[in-house]
Design a protein around this motif. Structure first.
Motif, short mmCIF file in Angstrom:
data_model
loop_
_atom_site.label_atom_id
_atom_site.label_comp_id
_atom_site.label_asym_id
_atom_site.label_seq_id
_atom_site.Cartn_x
_atom_site.Cartn_y
_atom_site.Cartn_z
N PRO A 275 0.81 -1.23 0.00
CA PRO A 275 0.00 0.00 0.00
C PRO A 275 0.84 1.27 0.00
CG PRO A 275 -0.88 -1.59 1.56
CD PRO A 275 0.43 -2.13 1.10
N PHE A 276 0.33 2.29 -0.67
CA PHE A 276 0.91 3.62 -0.65
C PHE A 276 0.23 4.45 0.44
CE2 PHE A 276 1.75 3.21 -5.45
CZ PHE A 276 3.09 2.90 -5.25
N ALA A 277 0.94 5.43 0.97
CA ALA A 277 0.35 6.40 1.87
C ALA A 277 -0.23 7.56 1.06
CB ALA A 277 1.39 6.92 2.86
N VAL A 278 -1.22 8.20 1.63
CA VAL A 278 -1.89 9.32 0.96
C VAL A 278 -1.82 10.55 1.85
CG1 VAL A 278 -4.09 10.18 0.07
CG2 VAL A 278 -3.44 7.79 -0.31
N ALA A 323 -4.09 1.05 -2.37
CA ALA A 323 -3.90 0.09 -1.28
C ALA A 323 -4.67 -1.18 -1.59
CB ALA A 323 -4.36 0.69 0.05
N PRO A 324 -4.24 -1.95 -2.59
CA PRO A 324 -4.98 -3.15 -2.98
C PRO A 324 -4.97 -4.22 -1.89
CG PRO A 324 -2.85 -3.05 -4.09
CD PRO A 324 -3.03 -1.75 -3.40
N GLY A 325 -6.15 -4.80 -1.64
CA GLY A 325 -6.25 -5.88 -0.68
C GLY A 325 -6.18 -5.45 0.77
N GLN A 647 2.78 -9.70 3.53
CA GLN A 647 1.59 -9.37 2.74
C GLN A 647 0.45 -10.36 2.99
OE1 GLN A 647 2.24 -9.36 -1.48
NE2 GLN A 647 0.21 -8.52 -1.96
N ALA A 648 0.76 -11.65 2.99
CA ALA A 648 -0.30 -12.65 3.16
C ALA A 648 -0.97 -12.49 4.52
CB ALA A 648 0.29 -14.05 3.01
N ALA A 650 -1.13 -9.78 6.39
CA ALA A 650 -1.88 -8.52 6.43
C ALA A 650 -3.20 -8.66 5.70
CB ALA A 650 -1.05 -7.40 5.82
N GLU A 651 -3.21 -9.35 4.57
CA GLU A 651 -4.45 -9.51 3.81
C GLU A 651 -5.40 -10.49 4.50
OE1 GLU A 651 -3.52 -10.31 -0.27
OE2 GLU A 651 -2.57 -8.35 -0.57
N LEU A 652 -4.84 -11.46 5.21
CA LEU A 652 -5.70 -12.36 5.98
C LEU A 652 -6.38 -11.58 7.11
CD1 LEU A 652 -6.58 -15.37 6.25
CD2 LEU A 652 -4.76 -15.61 7.96
N GLU A 653 -5.63 -10.72 7.78
CA GLU A 653 -6.22 -9.87 8.83
C GLU A 653 -7.32 -8.98 8.24
OE1 GLU A 653 -5.03 -6.20 11.88
OE2 GLU A 653 -3.58 -6.95 10.42
N ALA A 654 -7.06 -8.43 7.05
CA ALA A 654 -8.04 -7.53 6.43
C ALA A 654 -9.33 -8.26 6.08
CB ALA A 654 -7.43 -6.91 5.16
N ARG A 655 -9.27 -9.58 5.89
CA ARG A 655 -10.46 -10.35 5.50
C ARG A 655 -11.29 -10.80 6.70
NH1 ARG A 655 -9.76 -12.37 0.17
NH2 ARG A 655 -11.80 -13.40 0.38
N VAL A 656 -10.83 -10.56 7.91
CA VAL A 656 -11.55 -11.05 9.10
C VAL A 656 -12.97 -10.52 9.13
CG1 VAL A 656 -11.69 -10.88 11.61
CG2 VAL A 656 -9.51 -11.45 10.52
#
Length: 780
Positions: A275-278, A323-325, A647-648, A650-656
């Motif tokens: 992810p990029f910061a904005v 910030a994909p995923g 990455q994996a 972080a994306e697993l956490e995001a899917r909770v």
């Protein structure tokens, strides 16, 4: 003014008291209480002599701490009586500087009432202030057409502006900063010398007549005509990538809503999906991007101006590729007048990411930046104020209303971490291989460096070595003890072993994690330490990462850990989480694995990888929590291959799925050490996948199940040891879903729980742990 019955005192103030407007503050405080004397800087901090009636002196000294400037951190005030000399005013005197005989003397000693020369051994060395975001007063000036600093990108005062990134030495005076390249004009000199002006003794003070100059350069390096900010804004609006020189280095910018521009930046920077910061123009604009609670907004708008990680709004006006995923988005506010000017002109969020290629350090030297970023940026917004120390943006998130620092750099470094135990001899701790920081320590202060990145390239290693030498000069540390990780292939370990004339102390990776948490809390242990991360070399030669230790600052004992499993292909298993899925599924199902999509997606390589795991060929054993997250992410169909570390997970956490209350069971296997049967979690996840369960529910059940298993393991260890305090550390505990579940479970069991706040739980905080472990062993 002194008179009959007057007393005189000599005062020393130590801590973060240079570059924060402390001497002007002391002048004002002296005037308010009617005392005379002088104040100055030296390499140890601030020295004062004050004369007046006893009650006035007492009020004056009390105010040094109680009324200190916002950016100051007063750690110690010492007072001793001296003979009155009958002065009538209070003034700032020249700084004392180091002399060849090991003392610090002030020019014109007689003028200072015969102040003695201080030995280097008498004093600690002054802390250097971190950079501070633009204050409201300077911002108003830069927006006022009638002010002489209107639209000037480098306005600053005693309360804001560059500090650490421009300092070349101590004490903090203009001659010891890169602003020495610019001679003050008459108007700035008057402000600098006026006790009533907020720029009184502001070392970076400047204006358009005498300060740094902003320029816009085309991709070919030629200067573009016209207003540089306007030129850069037009470039961004046209979809171009612009390199911007900030406080601690170069950034790359594109408009956040411009999908093709974001995609072009990713391709050129070789940053596939991290992810990029904005940067948002103001707090109101930030609230259109993310959901901000009061604690997050305080962090966002504070003087440190970090990137704040917060839940992304569904209607946020940014391209998906930013910030994909990711469920969260990193947002920041402008922290220099230049960033404010550009944000004002654009009136829209823009991506601001480190000016480098993936795995390289941030570019901060002008010629080097123009060379390294030539194929990335379409244009450059540059200035001629040199950057002495590189500093990337800091990254934080909120946990239970408190700050949780994930990357400690600009705005935070090099503020010291005070510890209650003395360092018998000066220490250099070299940190880890990934997310590297180092630490120099002496007295009771540990100076953790800015984030330097992964030590996987010549450029980063060079930056590391230069930064170590810079810190040692700034803080007067000549290391006698050098601490390092046990892994022989870490470049930080190799650097330590190349040092001559020092005592080397190797510190086990996860012991250092736990010790870092203890140091932050001033707790000497013993505690039950839970250290969950990616990988670290264990004392048995295997790769640890899911550890429960009984630890203090001197030593540790491994009392429990996650079940071990082979890593087929070694480092390849880190980059390809599906390999960890293959190893775990073979462990729990053997020759009769369920027919799962992850196996089908990799059917040609799957048998080969399974054979590697079974035979141990290039398959080191690991107890890593990070690799367990990787396996479940691949099993659940979240991520098979990664483009950046973690990455994996972080994306697993995001899917909770927050509404899911189920938890996978995991046994505890008795023995010494106790083993948490992590395979049970993988088996349950695989069964849910086979049954068609949604990935969000799988992710939630896995997080809750792992947390419950950790709590049970700690309870068993607590019953056996009598310990009731638990320290949580390691990069996996940047995951706030897991962190909340573990903390809540331990609190229900009546444990006291220590978690990180000021120091990263990941490898960015490990150098602090190495330093305090080395010192504890040095004290023995």
């Amino acid at each position: 003014m002194s008179g009959t019955g007057a007393r005189r005192i000599r005062v020393r103030v130590e801590g973060l008291v240079q570059g924060v407007g402390f001497r002007p503050f002391v002048c004002g405080l002296a005037g308010a209480h009617g005392v005379s004397g002088f104040v100055g800087n030296d390499p140890g901090g601030v020295f004062i002599e004050a004369e007046g009636e006893s009650a006035r002196l007492e009020a004056f000294t009390a105010g040094l701490t109680a009324q200190a400037p916002p950016l100051a951190l007063v750690e110690r005030v010492s007072v001793e009586p001296v003979e009155p000399v009958g002065e009538s005013d209070f003034r700032i005197v020249p700084s004392r500087r180091a002399t060849g005989d090991g003392t610090w003397r002030a020019p014109g000693g007689d003028l200072l009432g015969g102040a003695r020369a201080f030995s280097v051994g008498d004093l600690s060395v002054a802390s250097v202030s971190p950079d501070a975001g633009t204050c409201a007063a300077c911002l108003r000036e830069s927006r006022d057409p009638g002010d002489r600093r209107y639209r000037y990108p480098f306005a600053n005062c005693t309360g804001c502006g560059p500090r650490f990134t421009i300092v070349t030495g101590v004490p903090y005076d203009r001659c010891a900063t890169t602003m020495a390249d610019f001679e003050m004009c008459g108007a700035c000199a008057r402000e600098y010398g006026d006790p009533g002006d907020r720029r009184f003794h502001a070392q970076p003070v400047c204006c358009p007549a005498c300060g740094p100059v902003l320029r816009a350069l085309g991709a070919d390096g030629r200067v573009e005509a016209g207003d540089p900010v306007e030129t850069a804004a037009r470039w961004l609006e046209a979809g171009r990538v612009v390199a911007i020189k900030g406080l601690g280095g170069y950034h790359l910018a594109v408009l956040a809503a411009d999908g093709p521009a974001v995609a072009a930046l990713r391709a050129r920077k070789r940053r596939e999906s991290r992810p990029f910061a904005v940067l948002a123009p103001d707090a109101a604009a930030a609230r259109t991007l993310v959901h901000l609670d009061p604690a997050a907004e305080r962090l966002l708008t504070g003087t440190r101006r970090p990137i704040v990680l917060a839940p992304r709004r569904g209607d946020a006006p940014v391209a998906d590729a930013v910030a994909p995923g990711a469920r969260d988005l990193g947002v920041m506010l402008p922290y220099t007048p230049l960033h404010h000017l550009l944000a004002d002109r654009l009136a829209a969020p823009y991506v601001l990411t480190s000016g480098n290629l993936t795995d390289e350090p941030i570019a901060y030297r002008d010629e080097e930046a123009l060379r390294r970023l030539a194929g990335v940026a379409d244009g450059f917004l540059v200035h001629d104020r040199r950057i002495e120390a590189p500093a990337d943006d800091s990254l934080v998130r909120v946990f239970r209303g408190r700050e949780l620092v994930l990357r400690r750099s600009r705005g935070y470094a090099p503020a010291p971490v005070g510890v209650p135990w003395p360092f018998p001899r000066p220490v250099l701790a070299c940190g880890a291989q990934l997310k590297n920081t180092f630490c120099v320590a002496r007295g009771t202060q540990a100076f953790l460096s800015q984030h330097l990145g992964d030590l996987e390239s010549h450029e980063t290693l060079r930056c590391f070595a230069e930064s170590v030498e810079h810190f040692c000069r700034l803080f007067g540390v000549r290391p006698a003890v050098v601490a390092h990780d046990l892994h022989p292939e870490y470049l930080s370990t190799a650097y330590a072993r190349d040092r001559e004339g020092v005592d080397l102390i190797g510190v086990q990776h996860h012991h250092a994690h736990v010790a870092s948490c203890l140091a932050e809390h001033g707790h000497g242990g013993p505690v039950i330490g839970v250290a969950f991360d990616g990988l670290g070399l264990g004392e048995d030669g295997t790769l640890w990462g899911g550890e429960v230790l009984v630890a203090d600052l001197v030593s540790y004992r491994r009392v429990a850990h996650l079940e071990t499993v082979p890593m087929p292909g070694g480092a390849a298993a880190v980059r390809q989480p599906w390999r960890m899925a293959a190893a775990w599924l073979d462990r729990v199902h053997g020759d009769a694995p369920p027919c799962l999509p992850v196996a089908e997606r990799h059917r040609e390589q799957w048998p080969v990888v399974v054979r590697m795991a079974r035979t141990g060929l290039n398959s080191p054993l690991t107890s890593s929590a990070g690799r367990l997250f990787d396996a479940v992410a691949a099993v659940a169909g979240v991520r098979d291959v990664i483009s950046y570390e973690g990455q994996a997970a972080a994306e697993l956490e995001a899917r909770v799925d927050p509404g899911e209350q189920g938890a996978y069971p995991a046994r505890l296997i008795e023995g010494e050490p106790l083993v948490i049967a992590a395979g049970d979690l993988v088996r349950a996840a695989a069964e849910d996948v086979a049954a068609g369960t949604d990935a969000g529910r799988i992710a939630a059940r896995f997080h809750r199940g792992l947390a419950a298993a950790v709590v049970r393991a700690v309870r068993v260890v607590g019953e056996g040891t009598g310990l009731r305090t638990v320290a949580l550390s390691g990069g996996v505990f940047q995951n706030t879903v897991l962190l909340e579940a573990v903390v809540s479970g331990l609190e229900r069991e009546r444990f006291q729980v220590l978690v990180h706040s000021r120091v990263p739980p990941g490898d960015g905080g490990i150098a602090l742990g190495q330093a305090v472990v080395a010192a504890a062993n040095d004290r023995r």
